[in-house]
Design a protein around this motif. Structure first.
Motif, PDB file in Angstrom:
ATOM      1  N   PHE A  74      13.220  -3.631 -12.860  1.00 21.55           N
ATOM      2  CA  PHE A  74      12.187  -4.626 -13.104  1.00 21.55           C
ATOM      3  C   PHE A  74      11.051  -4.460 -12.118  1.00 21.55           C
ATOM      4  O   PHE A  74      11.264  -4.096 -10.967  1.00 21.55           O
ATOM      5  CB  PHE A  74      12.776  -6.034 -12.978  1.00 21.55           C
ATOM      6  N   THR A  75       9.859  -4.735 -12.574  1.00 22.85           N
ATOM      7  CA  THR A  75       8.705  -4.706 -11.692  1.00 22.85           C
ATOM      8  C   THR A  75       8.023  -6.070 -11.703  1.00 22.85           C
ATOM      9  O   THR A  75       8.103  -6.811 -12.688  1.00 22.85           O
ATOM     10  CB  THR A  75       7.691  -3.629 -12.100  1.00 22.85           C
ATOM     11  N   TYR A  76       7.381  -6.378 -10.605  1.00 23.41           N
ATOM     12  CA  TYR A  76       6.668  -7.628 -10.428  1.00 23.41           C
ATOM     13  C   TYR A  76       5.332  -7.319  -9.765  1.00 23.41           C
ATOM     14  O   TYR A  76       5.275  -6.500  -8.852  1.00 23.41           O
ATOM     15  CB  TYR A  76       7.466  -8.579  -9.532  1.00 23.41           C
ATOM     16  N   SER A  77       4.300  -7.985 -10.200  1.00 22.13           N
ATOM     17  CA  SER A  77       2.984  -7.758  -9.610  1.00 22.13           C
ATOM     18  C   SER A  77       2.218  -9.064  -9.546  1.00 22.13           C
ATOM     19  O   SER A  77       2.380  -9.933 -10.409  1.00 22.13           O
ATOM     20  CB  SER A  77       2.188  -6.736 -10.429  1.00 22.13           C
ATOM     21  N   SER A  78       1.372  -9.160  -8.541  1.00 21.89           N
ATOM     22  CA  SER A  78       0.523 -10.339  -8.446  1.00 21.89           C
ATOM     23  C   SER A  78      -0.575 -10.275  -9.495  1.00 21.89           C
ATOM     24  O   SER A  78      -0.942  -9.186  -9.972  1.00 21.89           O
ATOM     25  CB  SER A  78      -0.091 -10.426  -7.044  1.00 21.89           C
ATOM     26  N   GLU A  79      -1.117 -11.418  -9.831  1.00 20.91           N
ATOM     27  CA  GLU A  79      -2.171 -11.468 -10.838  1.00 20.91           C
ATOM     28  C   GLU A  79      -3.401 -10.687 -10.389  1.00 20.91           C
ATOM     29  O   GLU A  79      -4.114 -10.113 -11.215  1.00 20.91           O
ATOM     30  CB  GLU A  79      -2.539 -12.920 -11.127  1.00 20.91           C
ATOM     31  N   SER A  80      -3.630 -10.643  -9.102  1.00 20.81           N
ATOM     32  CA  SER A  80      -4.830  -9.991  -8.593  1.00 20.81           C
ATOM     33  C   SER A  80      -4.816  -8.479  -8.773  1.00 20.81           C
ATOM     34  O   SER A  80      -5.876  -7.839  -8.706  1.00 20.81           O
ATOM     35  CB  SER A  80      -5.026 -10.334  -7.113  1.00 20.81           C
TER      36      SER A  80
ATOM     37  N   SER B 130       6.188   4.337  -4.600  1.00 24.56           N
ATOM     38  CA  SER B 130       4.751   4.593  -4.602  1.00 24.56           C
ATOM     39  C   SER B 130       4.007   3.419  -5.212  1.00 24.56           C
ATOM     40  O   SER B 130       4.569   2.673  -6.017  1.00 24.56           O
ATOM     41  CB  SER B 130       4.437   5.858  -5.379  1.00 24.56           C
ATOM     42  N   LEU B 131       2.746   3.300  -4.832  1.00 27.98           N
ATOM     43  CA  LEU B 131       1.846   2.306  -5.423  1.00 27.98           C
ATOM     44  C   LEU B 131       0.570   3.033  -5.811  1.00 27.98           C
ATOM     45  O   LEU B 131      -0.182   3.477  -4.936  1.00 27.98           O
ATOM     46  CB  LEU B 131       1.541   1.176  -4.444  1.00 27.98           C
ATOM     47  N   GLU B 132       0.369   3.177  -7.099  1.00 23.35           N
ATOM     48  CA  GLU B 132      -0.844   3.799  -7.616  1.00 23.35           C
ATOM     49  C   GLU B 132      -1.876   2.699  -7.784  1.00 23.35           C
ATOM     50  O   GLU B 132      -1.673   1.759  -8.568  1.00 23.35           O
ATOM     51  CB  GLU B 132      -0.564   4.490  -8.948  1.00 23.35           C
ATOM     52  N   MET B 133      -2.986   2.816  -7.057  1.00 27.10           N
ATOM     53  CA  MET B 133      -4.017   1.780  -7.068  1.00 27.10           C
ATOM     54  C   MET B 133      -5.277   2.341  -7.718  1.00 27.10           C
ATOM     55  O   MET B 133      -5.845   3.315  -7.214  1.00 27.10           O
ATOM     56  CB  MET B 133      -4.304   1.313  -5.642  1.00 27.10           C
TER      57      MET B 133
ATOM     58  N   LYS C 170      -2.591  -6.907 -11.305  1.00 29.02           N
ATOM     59  CA  LYS C 170      -2.058  -6.532 -12.623  1.00 29.02           C
ATOM     60  C   LYS C 170      -3.091  -5.762 -13.418  1.00 29.02           C
ATOM     61  O   LYS C 170      -4.262  -6.132 -13.477  1.00 29.02           O
ATOM     62  CB  LYS C 170      -1.624  -7.776 -13.402  1.00 29.02           C
ATOM     63  N   GLY C 171      -2.634  -4.677 -14.020  1.00 30.06           N
ATOM     64  CA  GLY C 171      -3.534  -3.846 -14.810  1.00 30.06           C
ATOM     65  C   GLY C 171      -4.270  -2.803 -13.981  1.00 30.06           C
ATOM     66  O   GLY C 171      -4.886  -1.892 -14.549  1.00 30.06           O
ATOM     67  N   ARG C 172      -4.224  -2.926 -12.670  1.00 29.19           N
ATOM     68  CA  ARG C 172      -4.908  -1.953 -11.794  1.00 29.19           C
ATOM     69  C   ARG C 172      -3.921  -1.175 -10.932  1.00 29.19           C
ATOM     70  O   ARG C 172      -4.113   0.014 -10.678  1.00 29.19           O
ATOM     71  CB  ARG C 172      -5.911  -2.668 -10.887  1.00 29.19           C
ATOM     72  N   PHE C 173      -2.877  -1.841 -10.457  1.00 26.66           N
ATOM     73  CA  PHE C 173      -1.889  -1.205  -9.569  1.00 26.66           C
ATOM     74  C   PHE C 173      -0.589  -0.993 -10.330  1.00 26.66           C
ATOM     75  O   PHE C 173      -0.160  -1.857 -11.098  1.00 26.66           O
ATOM     76  CB  PHE C 173      -1.603  -2.080  -8.355  1.00 26.66           C
ATOM     77  N   THR C 174       0.047   0.140 -10.081  1.00 19.74           N
ATOM     78  CA  THR C 174       1.338   0.445 -10.706  1.00 19.74           C
ATOM     79  C   THR C 174       2.332   0.859  -9.635  1.00 19.74           C
ATOM     80  O   THR C 174       2.072   1.784  -8.861  1.00 19.74           O
ATOM     81  CB  THR C 174       1.198   1.572 -11.731  1.00 19.74           C
ATOM     82  N   ILE C 175       3.459   0.186  -9.614  1.00 28.31           N
ATOM     83  CA  ILE C 175       4.509   0.514  -8.647  1.00 28.31           C
ATOM     84  C   ILE C 175       5.568   1.364  -9.329  1.00 28.31           C
ATOM     85  O   ILE C 175       5.863   1.190 -10.519  1.00 28.31           O
ATOM     86  CB  ILE C 175       5.122  -0.777  -8.054  1.00 28.31           C
TER      87      ILE C 175
ATOM     88  N   ASP D  18      -3.771 -14.578   5.283  1.00 27.09           N
ATOM     89  CA  ASP D  18      -2.312 -14.543   5.286  1.00 27.09           C
ATOM     90  C   ASP D  18      -1.799 -13.339   4.505  1.00 27.09           C
ATOM     91  O   ASP D  18      -2.517 -12.750   3.689  1.00 27.09           O
ATOM     92  CB  ASP D  18      -1.751 -15.817   4.646  1.00 27.09           C
ATOM     93  N   ARG D  19      -0.555 -13.023   4.741  1.00 29.28           N
ATOM     94  CA  ARG D  19       0.097 -11.969   3.985  1.00 29.28           C
ATOM     95  C   ARG D  19       0.150 -12.349   2.503  1.00 29.28           C
ATOM     96  O   ARG D  19       0.345 -13.503   2.148  1.00 29.28           O
ATOM     97  CB  ARG D  19       1.519 -11.765   4.509  1.00 29.28           C
ATOM     98  N   GLU D  20       0.008 -11.332   1.660  1.00 30.16           N
ATOM     99  CA  GLU D  20      -0.029 -11.551   0.212  1.00 30.16           C
ATOM    100  C   GLU D  20       0.905 -10.569  -0.480  1.00 30.16           C
ATOM    101  O   GLU D  20       0.864  -9.369  -0.208  1.00 30.16           O
ATOM    102  CB  GLU D  20      -1.464 -11.349  -0.302  1.00 30.16           C
ATOM    103  N   PHE D  21       1.723 -11.080  -1.370  1.00 28.87           N
ATOM    104  CA  PHE D  21       2.569 -10.209  -2.190  1.00 28.87           C
ATOM    105  C   PHE D  21       1.697  -9.388  -3.130  1.00 28.87           C
ATOM    106  O   PHE D  21       0.744  -9.915  -3.712  1.00 28.87           O
ATOM    107  CB  PHE D  21       3.545 -11.059  -2.999  1.00 28.87           C
ATOM    108  N   VAL D  22       2.034  -8.107  -3.280  1.00 27.52           N
ATOM    109  CA  VAL D  22       1.291  -7.229  -4.186  1.00 27.52           C
ATOM    110  C   VAL D  22       2.154  -6.829  -5.377  1.00 27.52           C
ATOM    111  O   VAL D  22       1.815  -7.100  -6.526  1.00 27.52           O
ATOM    112  CB  VAL D  22       0.802  -5.970  -3.449  1.00 27.52           C
ATOM    113  N   SER D  23       3.276  -6.197  -5.105  1.00 26.60           N
ATOM    114  CA  SER D  23       4.110  -5.696  -6.202  1.00 26.60           C
ATOM    115  C   SER D  23       5.496  -5.369  -5.673  1.00 26.60           C
ATOM    116  O   SER D  23       5.654  -5.088  -4.482  1.00 26.60           O
ATOM    117  CB  SER D  23       3.460  -4.451  -6.815  1.00 26.60           C
TER     118      SER D  23
END
Length: 130
Positions: free
Chosen positions: A60-66, A83-86, A68-73, A44-49
């Motif tokens: 404000f920014t929001y990120s999924s737990e999966s 942009s999404l820095e992964m 967090k700490g790796r991706f920056t919006i 299924d589709r999954e929210f990222v950020s």
């Protein structure tokens, strides 16, 4: 008519980094909360950020737990671009990544997993090999 165009997907190895971009045309970019979702094969589709349209302390920014700490919006309202820095990519990050824009909040975008989002891009494929 608002259009969203993603770019930056590709094939990388585990541990590598990749930067996705999404550009909006036809709308007032700063008014929109924009975000990323992904859909892996058979899942299924999954929210990222997501990131709100405000500036400074009102952004404000929001990120999924999966991710967090790796991706920056981030976003640049002057360039109508998000942009999404992964970083530290994992094979489980493999998916088609979709850009989304909505006049609602990032919290709602995350809570509803994108249901009712105003606009979607066509997606860009990210493949992470092990």
């Amino acid at each position: 008519q608002v259009q969203l165009v993603e770019s930056g997907g590709g094939l990388v190895q585990a541990g590598d980094s990749l930067r996705l971009s999404c550009t909006m045309t036809g709308g007032t970019f700063s008014r929109y909360t924009v975000g990323w979702f992904r859909q892996a094969p058979g899942k299924d589709r999954e929210f990222v950020s997501a990131i709100s349209g405000g500036a400074g302390s009102a952004r404000f920014t929001y990120s999924s737990e999966s991710v967090k700490g790796r991706f920056t919006i981030s976003r640049d309202n002057a360039k109508n671009t998000m942009s999404l820095e992964m970083n530290s990519l994992k094979p489980e990050d493999t998916a088609v990544y979709y850009c989304a824009a909505d006049l609602g909040t990032g919290a709602t975008m995350m809570r509803t997993n994108g249901a009712g989002v105003d606009y979607w891009g066509k997606g860009t494929l990210v493949t992470v090999s092990s």
